[in-house]
Design a protein around this motif. Structure first.
Motif, PDB file in Angstrom:
ATOM      1  N   UNK A  48      -9.680   4.235  -7.239  1.00 42.78           N
ATOM      2  CA  UNK A  48      -9.651   5.670  -6.996  1.00 42.78           C
ATOM      3  C   UNK A  48     -10.326   6.061  -5.703  1.00 42.78           C
ATOM      4  N   UNK A  49     -10.915   5.091  -5.000  1.00 39.44           N
ATOM      5  CA  UNK A  49     -11.567   5.362  -3.726  1.00 39.44           C
ATOM      6  C   UNK A  49     -10.595   5.295  -2.560  1.00 39.44           C
ATOM      7  N   UNK A  50     -11.113   5.472  -1.367  1.00 41.34           N
ATOM      8  CA  UNK A  50     -10.258   5.628  -0.192  1.00 41.34           C
ATOM      9  C   UNK A  50      -9.419   4.388   0.110  1.00 41.34           C
ATOM     10  N   UNK A  51     -10.016   3.195   0.021  1.00 43.42           N
ATOM     11  CA  UNK A  51      -9.303   1.982   0.414  1.00 43.42           C
ATOM     12  C   UNK A  51      -8.192   1.620  -0.573  1.00 43.42           C
ATOM     13  N   UNK A  52      -8.512   1.649  -1.860  1.00 40.57           N
ATOM     14  CA  UNK A  52      -7.478   1.321  -2.849  1.00 40.57           C
ATOM     15  C   UNK A  52      -6.420   2.417  -2.912  1.00 40.57           C
ATOM     16  N   UNK A  53      -6.812   3.658  -2.620  1.00 40.23           N
ATOM     17  CA  UNK A  53      -5.828   4.744  -2.566  1.00 40.23           C
ATOM     18  C   UNK A  53      -4.863   4.522  -1.409  1.00 40.23           C
ATOM     19  N   UNK A  54      -5.380   4.057  -0.281  1.00 35.23           N
ATOM     20  CA  UNK A  54      -4.514   3.785   0.869  1.00 35.23           C
ATOM     21  C   UNK A  54      -3.509   2.683   0.543  1.00 35.23           C
ATOM     22  N   UNK A  55      -3.962   1.597  -0.070  1.00 39.37           N
ATOM     23  CA  UNK A  55      -3.046   0.508  -0.428  1.00 39.37           C
ATOM     24  C   UNK A  55      -1.981   1.016  -1.397  1.00 39.37           C
ATOM     25  N   UNK A  56      -2.400   1.800  -2.382  1.00 38.58           N
ATOM     26  CA  UNK A  56      -1.455   2.354  -3.353  1.00 38.58           C
ATOM     27  C   UNK A  56      -0.452   3.273  -2.670  1.00 38.58           C
ATOM     28  N   UNK A  57      -0.937   4.108  -1.771  1.00 40.56           N
ATOM     29  CA  UNK A  57      -0.079   5.022  -1.010  1.00 40.56           C
ATOM     30  C   UNK A  57       0.993   4.240  -0.252  1.00 40.56           C
ATOM     31  N   UNK A  58       0.580   3.219   0.483  1.00 39.92           N
ATOM     32  CA  UNK A  58       1.518   2.457   1.307  1.00 39.92           C
ATOM     33  C   UNK A  58       2.537   1.697   0.455  1.00 39.92           C
ATOM     34  N   UNK A  59       2.081   1.134  -0.665  1.00 38.26           N
ATOM     35  CA  UNK A  59       3.001   0.395  -1.537  1.00 38.26           C
ATOM     36  C   UNK A  59       3.997   1.342  -2.207  1.00 38.26           C
ATOM     37  N   UNK A  60       3.522   2.487  -2.662  1.00 37.87           N
ATOM     38  CA  UNK A  60       4.389   3.476  -3.307  1.00 37.87           C
ATOM     39  C   UNK A  60       5.440   3.975  -2.317  1.00 37.87           C
ATOM     40  N   UNK A  61       4.992   4.247  -1.102  1.00 39.79           N
ATOM     41  CA  UNK A  61       5.890   4.725  -0.050  1.00 39.79           C
ATOM     42  C   UNK A  61       6.957   3.680   0.270  1.00 39.79           C
ATOM     43  N   UNK A  62       6.546   2.414   0.307  1.00 41.15           N
ATOM     44  CA  UNK A  62       7.494   1.337   0.577  1.00 41.15           C
ATOM     45  C   UNK A  62       8.572   1.273  -0.504  1.00 41.15           C
ATOM     46  N   UNK A  63       8.151   1.408  -1.772  1.00 39.66           N
ATOM     47  CA  UNK A  63       9.115   1.374  -2.870  1.00 39.66           C
ATOM     48  C   UNK A  63      10.112   2.523  -2.771  1.00 39.66           C
ATOM     49  N   UNK A  64       9.638   3.688  -2.374  1.00 37.54           N
ATOM     50  CA  UNK A  64      10.524   4.843  -2.270  1.00 37.54           C
ATOM     51  C   UNK A  64      11.577   4.654  -1.181  1.00 37.54           C
ATOM     52  N   UNK A  65      11.233   3.898  -0.147  1.00 41.08           N
ATOM     53  CA  UNK A  65      12.171   3.685   0.955  1.00 41.08           C
ATOM     54  C   UNK A  65      13.223   2.633   0.631  1.00 41.08           C
ATOM     55  N   UNK A  66      12.946   1.812  -0.365  1.00 44.48           N
ATOM     56  CA  UNK A  66      13.896   0.764  -0.731  1.00 44.48           C
ATOM     57  C   UNK A  66      15.023   1.324  -1.591  1.00 44.48           C
ATOM     58  N   UNK A  67      16.239   0.805  -1.434  1.00 40.18           N
ATOM     59  CA  UNK A  67      17.310   1.198  -2.358  1.00 40.18           C
ATOM     60  C   UNK A  67      16.982   0.678  -3.754  1.00 40.18           C
ATOM     61  N   UNK A  68      17.412   1.366  -4.804  1.00 37.45           N
ATOM     62  CA  UNK A  68      17.087   0.956  -6.176  1.00 37.45           C
ATOM     63  C   UNK A  68      17.402  -0.504  -6.470  1.00 37.45           C
ATOM     64  N   UNK A  69      18.451  -1.035  -5.866  1.00 40.12           N
ATOM     65  CA  UNK A  69      18.842  -2.420  -6.142  1.00 40.12           C
ATOM     66  C   UNK A  69      17.813  -3.430  -5.642  1.00 40.12           C
ATOM     67  N   UNK A  70      16.954  -3.018  -4.715  1.00 41.91           N
ATOM     68  CA  UNK A  70      15.960  -3.938  -4.160  1.00 41.91           C
ATOM     69  C   UNK A  70      14.578  -3.768  -4.789  1.00 41.91           C
TER      70      UNK A  70
END
Length: 390
Positions: A48-70
């Motif tokens: 819940x802190x800044x560093x783990x929030x950043x990693x979560x943010x970047x990973x979530x964003x990456x998933x959103x950019x991928x097509x569902x099949x990937x």
């Protein structure tokens, strides 16, 4: 770097080209690793802190950019609640993981949030009040393993056993401290993934390891979380406490970060630090309802080394004398444990908060009953049985 971020000026941050390119590399690394030709689950250690929030943010964003099949690889976002967390911090963890889970379901992302907790038998109160363990300090920090490492490690191990291997993403950075830099360097094999030193079948990925603190704050201030809302609540949390989070701990090498001398969010009962500066910060900022928690925590510190409150024998019935001839007292006396429980229940009434569960209270009474029966049948000890602490 660009302009350094002050927590009161989140909207006045500039990001320079070097910082942008650093994040582009991190995003490329995340995408490349996710697209590898296997489906080993990802586990993001989320405090819940800044560093783990950043990693979560970047990973979530990456998933959103991928097509569902990937989106073939599940991503577990795992937080830990020791059951004695700072109230504002644990509420932030609960709220943010709920937001992440709800958004993931809405977007059809393979994201699973999980909050691990210690078993009732290994909770802080069952060990301190039930078994009489003295308040934790640097030489006897019995809490970290039982309350943080084991619950999260158990979850990771269960996934590794099922999938064959897991990849653990941690928001650790070399620039956090000299200790952190040494820990990262010790297990850095020069590759993107490193074997976890304790958990078999677990590879560690540290995507933001080369970022500095300004990089992290700048990104969070300028980018809204992909699951909705903003990072301003997190920024305010740091400002109000002047603290840093106790990180997700999955090995004893990480344990020094828990209860370190720096001001960190963590357990309100933490007696490893001299002063709980983060909780003090909340009180000074206006959360006066946490004042009694601070007083109770300080009282736990004060009684730790009071020999009148400690039994002569250890829980195994032996007496400990070091090679230097120093007598080491055993657990808290039953009278002291009873007093701690009584004061804790009074604290609940004073603050209106649930601080101990009925299940924990029942376990405490069971331990007391068994201990009383054991002492009733205790026999005199011979000198040969005195345990020497090496």
């Amino acid at each position: 770097m660009g302009q350094t971020m002050g927590l009161d000026s989140a909207d006045a941050v500039l990001v320079d080209a070097d910082s942008i390119s650093a994040f582009e590399k991190i995003q490329a690394d995340l995408l490349d690793e996710y697209r590898q030709d296997h489906t080993y689950p990802w586990i993001i250690g989320y405090s819940g802190g800044k560093d783990s929030t950043l990693v979560t943010h970047l990973a979530f964003e990456m998933l959103m950019r991928l097509p569902p099949s990937e989106r073939r690889r599940p991503v577990h976002i795992v937080a830990n609640d020791t059951l004695v967390e700072s109230p504002l911090v644990v509420q932030h963890i609960i709220d943010s993981t709920n937001e992440i889970q709800n958004a993931a379901e809405a977007f059809g992302l393979p994201v699973i949030t999980k909050i691990t907790r210690p078993s009732p038998e290994q909770s802080f109160w069952v060990n301190l009040i039930g078994r009489g363990y003295p308040s934790p300090n640097r030489s006897f920090r019995w809490c970290t393993d039982r309350m943080k490492i084991l619950p999260t490690s158990r979850y990771i191990k269960s996934l590794a056993d099922t999938a064959g291997q897991v990849i653990l993403l941690l928001g650790v950075r070399r620039s956090e401290s000299a200790t952190r830099a040494a820990s990262v360097g010790r297990y850095d094999n020069g590759e993107r993934l490193n074997k976890h030193n304790d958990l078999q079948g677990c590879m560690v990925f540290r995507p933001i390891v080369e970022l500095d603190t300004d990089d992290v704050w700048e990104f969070l201030a300028l980018n809204e979380p992909p699951w909705g809302g903003s990072h301003l609540k997190l920024i305010r949390l740091y400002r109000e406490a002047s603290g840093g989070e106790c990180p997700v701990v999955t090995s004893k090498d990480d344990a020094p970060s828990c209860g370190s001398t720096s001001s960190r969010f963590g357990c309100w009962t933490c007696t490893v630090v001299e002063k709980d500066r983060s909780l003090e910060g909340f009180v000074e900022y206006g959360y006066t309802e946490f004042g009694p928690l601070l007083d109770f925590r300080d009282w736990l510190v004060s009684i730790r080394n009071d020999k009148e409150r400690r039994q002569a024998r250890r829980r195994d019935g032996r007496i400990t004398i070091t090679d230097g001839g120093t007598f080491v007292p055993g657990p808290f006396t039953l009278q002291t444990r009873s007093e701690v429980l009584e004061r804790l229940r009074d604290l609940e009434k004073e603050t209106g908060q649930v601080l101990i569960t009925q299940e924990e209270i029942d376990l405490i009474h069971e331990i007391w009953s068994a201990e009383i029966g054991t002492y009733a049948n205790a026999r005199p000890m011979s000198v040969r049985e005195i345990k020497k602490d090496k």
